[in-house]
Design a protein around this motif. Sequence first.
Motif, short mmCIF file in Angstrom:
data_model
loop_
_atom_site.label_atom_id
_atom_site.label_comp_id
_atom_site.label_asym_id
_atom_site.label_seq_id
_atom_site.Cartn_x
_atom_site.Cartn_y
_atom_site.Cartn_z
N THR B 294 0.86 -1.17 -0.10
CA THR B 294 -0.02 0.18 0.07
C THR B 294 0.80 1.24 -0.09
OG1 THR B 294 0.04 0.16 2.45
CG2 THR B 294 -2.16 -1.09 1.29
N LEU B 295 0.40 2.18 -0.69
CA LEU B 295 1.13 3.65 -0.80
C LEU B 295 0.14 4.52 -0.09
CD1 LEU B 295 3.80 4.83 -1.43
CD2 LEU B 295 2.93 5.44 -3.76
N ASP B 296 0.39 5.41 0.59
CA ASP B 296 -0.78 6.17 1.44
C ASP B 296 -1.76 5.70 1.55
OD1 ASP B 296 1.72 8.03 0.87
OD2 ASP B 296 0.79 8.49 -1.09
N GLY B 297 -1.90 4.34 2.14
CA GLY B 297 -3.11 3.65 2.55
C GLY B 297 -3.80 3.07 1.36
N ARG B 298 -3.48 3.44 0.01
CA ARG B 298 -4.01 2.70 -1.04
C ARG B 298 -3.27 1.53 -1.56
NH1 ARG B 298 -4.66 7.96 -2.31
NH2 ARG B 298 -3.09 7.77 -3.74
N PRO B 299 -4.06 0.43 -1.78
CA PRO B 299 -3.31 -0.71 -2.54
C PRO B 299 -2.64 -0.35 -3.60
CG PRO B 299 -5.70 -1.32 -2.11
CD PRO B 299 -5.43 0.20 -1.70
N VAL B 300 -1.49 -0.74 -4.05
CA VAL B 300 -0.82 -0.37 -5.46
C VAL B 300 -0.28 -1.72 -5.96
CG1 VAL B 300 -0.17 1.93 -5.01
CG2 VAL B 300 1.30 0.37 -4.09
N ALA B 301 -0.19 -1.98 -7.19
CA ALA B 301 0.50 -3.22 -7.66
C ALA B 301 1.67 -2.82 -8.28
CB ALA B 301 -0.63 -3.93 -8.68
N VAL B 302 2.84 -2.91 -7.52
CA VAL B 302 4.06 -2.82 -8.28
C VAL B 302 4.96 -3.99 -8.15
CG1 VAL B 302 4.19 -0.28 -8.13
CG2 VAL B 302 4.66 -1.73 -6.24
N PRO B 303 5.57 -4.43 -9.02
CA PRO B 303 6.46 -5.69 -9.16
C PRO B 303 7.71 -5.25 -8.06
CG PRO B 303 6.62 -4.57 -11.27
CD PRO B 303 5.87 -4.05 -10.39
N THR B 304 7.94 -6.21 -7.20
CA THR B 304 8.98 -5.84 -6.32
C THR B 304 10.50 -6.44 -6.68
OG1 THR B 304 8.24 -7.59 -5.02
CG2 THR B 304 7.69 -5.72 -4.21
N PRO B 305 11.49 -5.64 -6.79
CA PRO B 305 12.77 -6.11 -7.10
C PRO B 305 13.20 -7.18 -6.11
CG PRO B 305 12.74 -3.66 -7.18
CD PRO B 305 11.49 -4.16 -6.37
N THR B 306 14.19 -7.80 -6.33
CA THR B 306 15.03 -8.82 -5.45
C THR B 306 15.53 -7.98 -4.28
OG1 THR B 306 16.93 -8.57 -6.63
CG2 THR B 306 15.34 -10.36 -7.21
N VAL B 307 15.69 -8.58 -3.07
CA VAL B 307 16.31 -7.64 -2.22
C VAL B 307 17.82 -7.23 -2.44
CG1 VAL B 307 17.32 -8.10 0.12
CG2 VAL B 307 15.11 -9.37 -0.46
N MET B 308 18.65 -7.88 -3.09
CA MET B 308 19.66 -7.52 -3.64
C MET B 308 19.65 -6.11 -4.35
SD MET B 308 22.33 -9.11 -2.11
CE MET B 308 23.54 -8.29 -3.20
N ALA B 309 18.68 -6.16 -5.24
CA ALA B 309 18.39 -5.02 -6.11
C ALA B 309 17.86 -4.01 -5.39
CB ALA B 309 17.60 -5.41 -7.13
N GLN B 310 17.08 -4.08 -4.34
CA GLN B 310 16.63 -3.04 -3.49
C GLN B 310 17.81 -2.48 -2.63
OE1 GLN B 310 13.10 -3.75 -1.41
NE2 GLN B 310 12.37 -5.32 -2.93
#
Lengths: 662, 662
Positions: B294-310
């Motif tokens: 969620t972003l600012d309380g609203r659900p968002v659908a973004v693909p999450t990069p791998t932990v290493m990339a983050q």
Amino acid sequence: MLKRVLVGRKLKSSQTGRTQLAKKIALPIFASDALSSVAYAPDEILITLSLAGMAGMVFDWKIAIMVAFVMFIVVMSYRQTVHAYPNGGGDYEVATANFGQNSGLIVASALLVDYVMTVAVSVSSGIQNAKSMLTWLHGHEGIAAAVVILTIMTINLRGVKESGRFFAIPTYLFMVSVLGTSAWGLFRHYVLHADISGPMAAYSLSPAPAYSGFTGFAVVFLVARAFSSGCAALTGVEAISNGVPNFKPPKSRNAATTLALLGGISITMLMGIIALAGLTGAKVVDPASGATLTLDGRPVAVPTPTVMAQLAQGVFHDFPPAMWVVILSTMVVLFLAANTAFNGFPTLGSVLARDGFLPRALHTRGDRLAYSNGIMMLGVAAAALVLVFNASVTALIQLYVVGVFVSFTISQAGMMRHWTRHLRIETDQAARAVMLRSRVINAIGFTCTSIVLVVVLISKFIHGAYLAILAMVCLFVLMKAIHRHYGRVRDEVRLRTPQDTALPSRVRAVVWVLDVDKPLARAVAVARAMRLADVEAVTVSVDPEETEELLTAWEAQKFPVPLKVLASPFREVTSPLVNYIRSIRSANPRDVVCVFVPELVVGHWWERVLHDQSPLMVKARLHLLPRVMVISVPYQLDSSALAEGRIRRIDPHYSPGTDSRS
Amino acid sequence: MLKRVLVGRKLKSSQTGRTQLAKKIALPIFASDALSSVAYAPDEILITLSLAGMAGMVFDWKIAIMVAFVMFIVVMSYRQTVHAYPNGGGDYEVATANFGQNSGLIVASALLVDYVMTVAVSVSSGIQNAKSMLTWLHGHEGIAAAVVILTIMTINLRGVKESGRFFAIPTYLFMVSVLGTSAWGLFRHYVLHADISGPMAAYSLSPAPAYSGFTGFAVVFLVARAFSSGCAALTGVEAISNGVPNFKPPKSRNAATTLALLGGISITMLMGIIALAGLTGAKVVDPASGATLTLDGRPVAVPTPTVMAQLAQGVFHDFPPAMWVVILSTMVVLFLAANTAFNGFPTLGSVLARDGFLPRALHTRGDRLAYSNGIMMLGVAAAALVLVFNASVTALIQLYVVGVFVSFTISQAGMMRHWTRHLRIETDQAARAVMLRSRVINAIGFTCTSIVLVVVLISKFIHGAYLAILAMVCLFVLMKAIHRHYGRVRDEVRLRTPQDTALPSRVRAVVWVLDVDKPLARAVAVARAMRLADVEAVTVSVDPEETEELLTAWEAQKFPVPLKVLASPFREVTSPLVNYIRSIRSANPRDVVCVFVPELVVGHWWERVLHDQSPLMVKARLHLLPRVMVISVPYQLDSSALAEGRIRRIDPHYSPGTDSRS
């Protein structure tokens, strides 16, 4: 087991006579192609004319009469051929006999391509007809046609006689329904003054934008294209002349009568359909062409049924069962038409193989005296074609016809030459008169078919005929190449000098040792029993420990044969062994080397994965060395009895005799 | 030619020494699996915890510490194994030596499955990492992973040494970048007080609906699952104990040191990544699980990069080149991890093949002393797996780990037994003390790994572990069956009685006549030169005319050998011939029959289509008859020189010698 069920019991050579055909059986077998083509020829005429919105009584009629006229000429011409070549005067033989090999091959290429096209077009048209009843076929035409083709192929692998009986009834039913529909429709219209409007009668035709305001030469060209497509009705006429030997005696006369019957019926059916098409307001449109249907002035997009379906719906709209019979029998007879090609293609393939133009495998008769390899080649090629063209008759028809007319034309020219040659030596006046008459008929046939060929080539070339011509050229080149190859090989292996049959001075034996076990012991025993000049054993040492064990086991057996160990620095078996054999034969240039290879014979496919396959590699390499023979010494594991049992079940001629596995 | 270019030059057996590895080369080769798994273990911990919205400092840390603890125990245990089994004490050998064949096979099954999983998981994770830079990979992960796997397979067919050098640099680069990122990130955060928020820091986690309001046992279960997934970090530790013989002497000590190094580095890297993940606000979500961001309380659908990339993006957001180095080196090292399995799998497969549990073809060394067959099997299996699972690490990880812990546990138990057995005979007090200490370490290892195994089984069974177990059971049953088969065959072919080596009383010769040409003349000449008991020629008459021609040609040659014509009412060749041979051997139960088959040897594949293949059929059938040998008498057509030429180009050990084709 499965194969036996699918293709029936085998026939002996002496049973070939059984597959000779009476006229009433021969007509449906050899004529179903020509008869059934009246089911799609009108469609293609109407589709082509609809491009310019010209589909109407006048042009339809003119074109139909032209097609009927050409058909009459062709039938008359082929009656001469049937009499002149009672042993199966196919166009290929006629062309070869009168103009030589190359002309024969041109005709053969054309015929081979056309057999494939016959199957593809007939089955596709059958599926298009079926669609008006089985609407779920829509969108799956290609797959459905391919399935039908492969089914027909399987039936043909059973042999020709049973096919004949199987095919007679629906073909006669088709004739009756087409002629019956025409007669009843004309009767209802002209006598009962009843309404026989078909499903498309309410629509109007609007020409394709590219063709509106179309005049002069362009109209002539389009009419020529429609005529070319309509000439598809002629395909299959030559089938009878190819199949003369399959008739009952008197073969030629029966074949000629059948031809005349076929021509008469075809022309009647074609005229009936065209007449009725006008009365029922039949219209066919190819959506891809840009021509559209309009209803009350507004363009509408409705799929148009086939002409046969429209006629049946118009004439029998108040009696659906009759309608279904017409559509079903049309579909079935179109499938049966494909069967004609399954008779002709393998026969021609076999003749070409006999003459060395195609692989010899096409000349060996299969189990049921049918040429299985040819049948399968035809089935696969046609199935591929309908899948690529998604069973569209309008697309496929562009590739068709050109081949037929190539062979018609060359064949008629050949017949003219045939009569000229015979006239030169014939002195009997009565016979000369018959021959002169025949030559005139063939000359008319030649003139007519060559004109049609030019028309077809010009009007259809860019629409697809070039593909058919390309295929013919490829086949021609291929067949020439195969012929050259066979000739070269024949020259190479021909016995010429006494040197060729000279005996080698000695035969040396080398036993390849993989393991000291029963297979090896058997190989050693056979090598020794042959009392050859020099028996030695060799093994390749890949792993020192394993070699040590092997040597110990070898010593223990006390074989009176020396064992040589070959080093293999690269842990490979094949190269050291092959190089060693090579060195033996180089050192003894007048001897022959026999390599004994002990082999385990297993019964299951998976056992092959588990056991060493290196013998196969070694054998393939040794095969390349002159003066080296490979002797496989098989050792049958108990499981190999399974393989033997499988053969016993499949092969009815298996004769175990007093044989026992020992 | 192509093969030679792809796999490099061959190595001699005596060059095997060259492939021994120094520690600095061995570490990247054998440890890249264990090291690289820290790149995906944190992701899987976070993904599992995110299901309940629990991904945060507390649980992450606790789980990471537990995983590090288990890794410490396992590394300590394997150091004992390495010392106890200096000849490559793989888990398979340890289990077999201490508990017997079945335990060994259980371990072997587990390891084989896990090697495939290592390749699939590592490459998939590499692709997932690459995706954060190469966004076009999105949607093609499965294909991309399969291509990478097949590329690694090809590299491995070149052999281990060059692979080692090739792999050392990126592995060290990966260590430096992970440790560097951690150190620099912590320094920036705690010392420079700079912002190191990653791309996901601004988002919040919202648990999957099924897991909201989740307490007590359920939380424990989820933590257990996260821990199980995190244990993927341990995979690959056993690779070193399998590879002891590949180390430079002193082999055991070098291997033990490498193991300790590996453990220390892995634990440090894992803790660094987990610490930094908290500071950069790293979040990973599996969209399939139902957990959302969620972003600012609203659900968002973004693909999450791998932990290493983050982490890389958080720490180096102001210096992209460093970020790219981290992501790229992670990707490359994951691909290299797959390479570990390409070392281990074929070695284990070869040992199993040597012991008769897998097909012998896995025991023959290929050109470059690598076990080519095993390498190819592994590559194909892993490629299939990533295609089926579309390279999803989260899905694949469920099948992983269980195999590793099965073999860890059995192997540690085996080591306890090993020391107990040695303690029974060892009298030297110092040695006893060392052994006692080792036994304690292995006992701790056994306890720890068996607990983890139970946790893994319970927490992952329905999520996919059952598939891995099923695969192991199948492999186990298959290997037992193969072993039984080899035993049965060995029994069957063992030489027992003098009867087994007895000579047949006579050898009869039958020459099969297909055509009267040079190949036939050669066969007749060899048969005559052998001076066998009885030489006769037979031909099968399929067509009377052809047979007549053949007889004439035969007479013309005046071979002093009688020719027998076999009738073939069914126009078949094989059955009449085989039945005739069968009847000869039945009539002469103590003789051997040699069938001479003249064969044309051709150079092109298409020539095989053109020439009669009936000899192949006949040979296959005759192989099933005991006491019947087939002698292939090859006649090399000129074109066969092409095939010989191809071999000459491919095979560097081809020795033409003084050989000439004559």
